[in-house]
Scaffold this motif. Structure first.
Motif, mmCIF file in Angstrom:
data_model
loop_
_atom_site.group_PDB
_atom_site.id
_atom_site.type_symbol
_atom_site.label_atom_id
_atom_site.label_comp_id
_atom_site.label_asym_id
_atom_site.label_seq_id
_atom_site.Cartn_x
_atom_site.Cartn_y
_atom_site.Cartn_z
ATOM 1 N N ALA A 111 0.810 -1.306 0.065
ATOM 2 C CA ALA A 111 -0.031 0.092 -0.048
ATOM 3 C C ALA A 111 1.002 1.390 -0.058
ATOM 4 C CB ALA A 111 -0.778 -0.084 1.259
ATOM 5 N N VAL A 112 1.975 1.120 0.553
ATOM 6 C CA VAL A 112 2.957 2.359 0.771
ATOM 7 C C VAL A 112 4.218 1.915 0.164
ATOM 8 C CG1 VAL A 112 3.914 4.167 2.212
ATOM 9 C CG2 VAL A 112 1.660 3.213 2.756
ATOM 10 N N THR A 113 4.617 2.595 -0.757
ATOM 11 C CA THR A 113 6.011 2.743 -1.532
ATOM 12 C C THR A 113 6.558 4.061 -1.871
ATOM 13 O OG1 THR A 113 5.491 0.348 -2.024
ATOM 14 C CG2 THR A 113 7.257 1.568 -3.185
ATOM 15 N N PRO A 114 7.321 4.467 -1.225
ATOM 16 C CA PRO A 114 7.810 5.764 -1.544
ATOM 17 C C PRO A 114 8.873 5.876 -2.958
ATOM 18 C CG PRO A 114 8.511 5.450 0.703
ATOM 19 C CD PRO A 114 7.864 4.220 0.204
ATOM 20 N N GLU A 115 8.596 6.705 -3.857
ATOM 21 C CA GLU A 115 9.344 6.904 -4.981
ATOM 22 C C GLU A 115 10.250 8.114 -4.877
ATOM 23 O OE1 GLU A 115 6.469 7.330 -8.341
ATOM 24 O OE2 GLU A 115 5.126 5.566 -7.313
ATOM 25 N N THR A 116 11.070 8.041 -6.047
ATOM 26 C CA THR A 116 12.157 9.144 -6.064
ATOM 27 C C THR A 116 11.528 10.650 -5.905
ATOM 28 O OG1 THR A 116 13.589 7.656 -7.569
ATOM 29 C CG2 THR A 116 14.064 10.123 -7.333
ATOM 30 N N LYS A 117 10.314 10.808 -6.592
ATOM 31 C CA LYS A 117 9.601 11.921 -6.695
ATOM 32 C C LYS A 117 9.219 12.386 -5.134
ATOM 33 C CE LYS A 117 5.282 10.453 -8.012
ATOM 34 N NZ LYS A 117 4.133 10.514 -9.127
ATOM 35 N N ASP A 118 8.968 11.455 -4.299
ATOM 36 C CA ASP A 118 8.673 11.897 -3.058
ATOM 37 C C ASP A 118 9.913 12.170 -2.205
ATOM 38 O OD1 ASP A 118 5.800 10.898 -3.244
ATOM 39 O OD2 ASP A 118 6.804 8.893 -3.280
ATOM 40 N N PHE A 119 11.259 11.851 -2.377
ATOM 41 C CA PHE A 119 12.305 12.229 -1.812
ATOM 42 C C PHE A 119 12.738 13.690 -2.308
ATOM 43 C CE2 PHE A 119 12.710 7.975 -1.336
ATOM 44 C CZ PHE A 119 13.155 7.597 0.164
ATOM 45 N N ASN A 120 12.436 13.673 -3.519
ATOM 46 C CA ASN A 120 12.667 15.175 -4.438
ATOM 47 C C ASN A 120 11.961 16.292 -4.100
ATOM 48 O OD1 ASN A 120 14.854 13.766 -5.863
ATOM 49 N ND2 ASN A 120 13.519 13.773 -7.653
ATOM 50 N N THR A 121 10.466 16.133 -3.330
ATOM 51 C CA THR A 121 9.622 16.962 -2.752
ATOM 52 C C THR A 121 10.361 17.530 -1.626
ATOM 53 O OG1 THR A 121 7.635 15.804 -3.753
ATOM 54 C CG2 THR A 121 7.405 17.264 -1.686
ATOM 55 N N ILE A 122 10.872 16.755 -0.872
ATOM 56 C CA ILE A 122 11.513 17.459 0.640
ATOM 57 C C ILE A 122 12.544 18.061 0.069
ATOM 58 C CG2 ILE A 122 12.601 16.698 2.649
ATOM 59 C CD1 ILE A 122 9.868 14.450 1.185
ATOM 60 N N ILE A 123 13.536 17.432 -0.629
ATOM 61 C CA ILE A 123 14.877 18.302 -1.087
ATOM 62 C C ILE A 123 14.340 19.546 -1.703
ATOM 63 C CG2 ILE A 123 16.502 18.085 -2.807
ATOM 64 C CD1 ILE A 123 16.940 15.186 -2.324
ATOM 65 N N GLU A 159 19.990 17.088 3.177
ATOM 66 C CA GLU A 159 21.037 16.209 2.881
ATOM 67 C C GLU A 159 20.771 14.843 3.502
ATOM 68 O OE1 GLU A 159 25.828 17.054 3.408
ATOM 69 O OE2 GLU A 159 24.906 17.053 5.308
ATOM 70 N N GLY A 160 20.035 14.879 4.527
ATOM 71 C CA GLY A 160 19.599 13.485 5.394
ATOM 72 C C GLY A 160 18.785 12.971 4.334
ATOM 73 N N VAL A 161 17.719 13.610 3.680
ATOM 74 C CA VAL A 161 16.810 12.801 2.841
ATOM 75 C C VAL A 161 17.705 12.418 1.807
ATOM 76 C CG1 VAL A 161 15.086 13.218 1.111
ATOM 77 C CG2 VAL A 161 14.882 14.336 3.447
ATOM 78 N N LEU A 162 18.673 12.994 1.010
ATOM 79 C CA LEU A 162 19.436 12.361 0.097
ATOM 80 C C LEU A 162 20.160 10.868 0.564
ATOM 81 C CD1 LEU A 162 20.788 12.454 -2.781
ATOM 82 C CD2 LEU A 162 22.834 13.963 -1.615
ATOM 83 N N GLU A 163 20.800 11.140 1.684
ATOM 84 C CA GLU A 163 21.214 9.941 2.307
ATOM 85 C C GLU A 163 20.317 8.801 2.373
ATOM 86 O OE1 GLU A 163 23.156 11.172 5.998
ATOM 87 O OE2 GLU A 163 24.684 12.470 4.986
ATOM 88 N N ALA A 164 19.154 9.092 2.747
ATOM 89 C CA ALA A 164 18.066 8.059 3.113
ATOM 90 C C ALA A 164 17.641 7.507 1.492
ATOM 91 C CB ALA A 164 16.822 8.646 3.622
ATOM 92 N N LEU A 165 17.587 8.197 0.599
ATOM 93 C CA LEU A 165 17.519 7.896 -0.789
ATOM 94 C C LEU A 165 18.437 7.191 -1.156
ATOM 95 C CD1 LEU A 165 15.676 7.825 -3.491
ATOM 96 C CD2 LEU A 165 16.746 10.108 -3.815
ATOM 97 N N LEU A 166 19.863 7.400 -1.017
ATOM 98 C CA LEU A 166 20.868 6.570 -1.747
ATOM 99 C C LEU A 166 20.959 5.349 -0.942
ATOM 100 C CD1 LEU A 166 23.461 9.084 -1.585
ATOM 101 C CD2 LEU A 166 22.573 8.047 -3.440
ATOM 102 N N SER A 167 20.418 4.972 0.358
ATOM 103 C CA SER A 167 20.275 3.848 1.083
ATOM 104 C C SER A 167 18.920 2.957 0.849
ATOM 105 C CB SER A 167 20.530 3.900 2.575
ATOM 106 O OG SER A 167 19.554 4.755 2.951
ATOM 107 N N PHE A 168 17.977 3.547 0.199
ATOM 108 C CA PHE A 168 16.682 3.172 0.195
ATOM 109 C C PHE A 168 16.613 1.834 -1.040
ATOM 110 C CE2 PHE A 168 11.979 3.214 -1.221
ATOM 111 C CZ PHE A 168 11.506 2.681 -0.103
ATOM 112 N N PRO A 169 16.255 0.943 -0.838
ATOM 113 C CA PRO A 169 16.457 -0.101 -1.908
ATOM 114 C C PRO A 169 15.397 -0.019 -3.241
ATOM 115 C CG PRO A 169 15.521 -1.143 0.019
ATOM 116 C CD PRO A 169 15.802 0.335 0.442
ATOM 117 N N TYR A 170 14.085 0.713 -2.817
ATOM 118 C CA TYR A 170 13.372 0.791 -3.981
ATOM 119 C C TYR A 170 13.057 1.623 -4.683
ATOM 120 C CZ TYR A 170 12.229 -3.015 -0.266
ATOM 121 O OH TYR A 170 12.355 -4.106 0.463
ATOM 122 N N ALA A 171 13.917 2.891 -4.579
ATOM 123 C CA ALA A 171 14.108 4.154 -5.281
ATOM 124 C C ALA A 171 15.584 4.576 -5.566
ATOM 125 C CB ALA A 171 13.141 5.138 -4.580
#
Length: 266
Positions: A111-123, A159-171
């Protein structure tokens, strides 16, 4: 029903734009509805109510559109709640597949799967938040220092959101991710050699990262990522040009072009 109300509040925030004092209140109402959905999901109500990707995405947009001083921290919190919900659902599905959990219709889909665009929204929310605090050329040094610290905190969120995205396996990060991060450097950090080093490190990470984006049939060829260019497109290069002194830009651009030529032959 929840989404209808949440979208109505978020759309009002978007239409009223920057400076409307009611925007933060409406964004909080969206977050309250999201909180309620999470609570109902835990209680296993019937009919079943639980937040999905769109639920979190509406809340992210409402805060990002609000341009409120608290928006960067609010969207960061919502994103990490979204990631936790994703991981929880996937762990439950894994247990079911391994015969370790009871079959439950509530976790038959992700039901919940973050995508790259969600991380980009915060950045992007962070990168456009340089209005935090007070005008740069006013008041005394103590207030200016306070403003700089607030801007640095906002950059740390990005910066923290970028690090989370780099370590996130689904985006994976894309060109918009790095364009937003370089913009955040310019808008939120003092113009120093240290900032230039950060920008260069981000740019190198961009061209060394694999480009997973599907080639657009609508976007002009000159604006898309060139062969061997990693996640560097015209927008990333534009942000790089704004961020660095001319000599540094030329040096780093030549370094990139050499990397791109070498990798395009492979």
């Amino acid at each position: 029903c929840f989404h209808i109300v949440m979208k109505a509040h978020a759309e009002l925030v978007r239409r009223r734009g920057r400076g409307d004092i009611s925007n933060a209140d409406r964004a909080r109402q969206v977050t309250d509805l999201l909180n309620w959905m999470e609570l109902l999901a835990v209680r296993r109500t019937k009919p079943k109510i639980e937040p999905n990707t769109e639920s979190y995405r509406i809340a992210l947009s409402a805060w990002a559109w609000s341009h409120h001083i608290d928006a960067p921290k609010q969207v960061e919190e919502i994103l990490f709640r979204m990631i936790r919900a994703c991981e929880l659902n996937r762990n439950k599905m894994r247990d079911i597949e391994n015969g370790l959990g009871s079959k439950d219709s509530s976790v038959t889909t992700l039901a919940v799967t973050p995508e790259t665009k969600d991380f980009n929204t915060i950045i992007n929310c962070c990168s456009f938040a340089r209005g935090v605090g007070v005008p740069k050329d006013e008041f005394d040094d103590e207030i200016k220092l306070s403003q700089q610290l607030a801007l640095k905190e906002t950059y740390d969120v990005a910066e923290g959101v970028l690090e989370a995205l780099l370590s996130f396996p689904y985006a994976q990060p894309d060109s918009a991710t790095f364009a937003g991060m370089i913009r955040a450097c310019v808008n939120l950090l003092p113009d120093t050699n240290e900032r230039d080093v950060r920008v260069i490190d981000l740019f190198r990470l961009a061209y060394q990262s694999p480009n997973t984006a599907v080639k657009s049939l609508v976007r002009p060829e000159r604006l898309q990522v060139p062969a061997g260019g990693g996640c560097v497109d015209a927008n990333v290069l534009r942000q790089l040009r704004y961020a660095l002194p001319t000599e540094e830009y030329i040096r780093i651009r030549e370094e990139f072009e050499e990397h791109r030529r070498n990798n395009s032959r492979k």
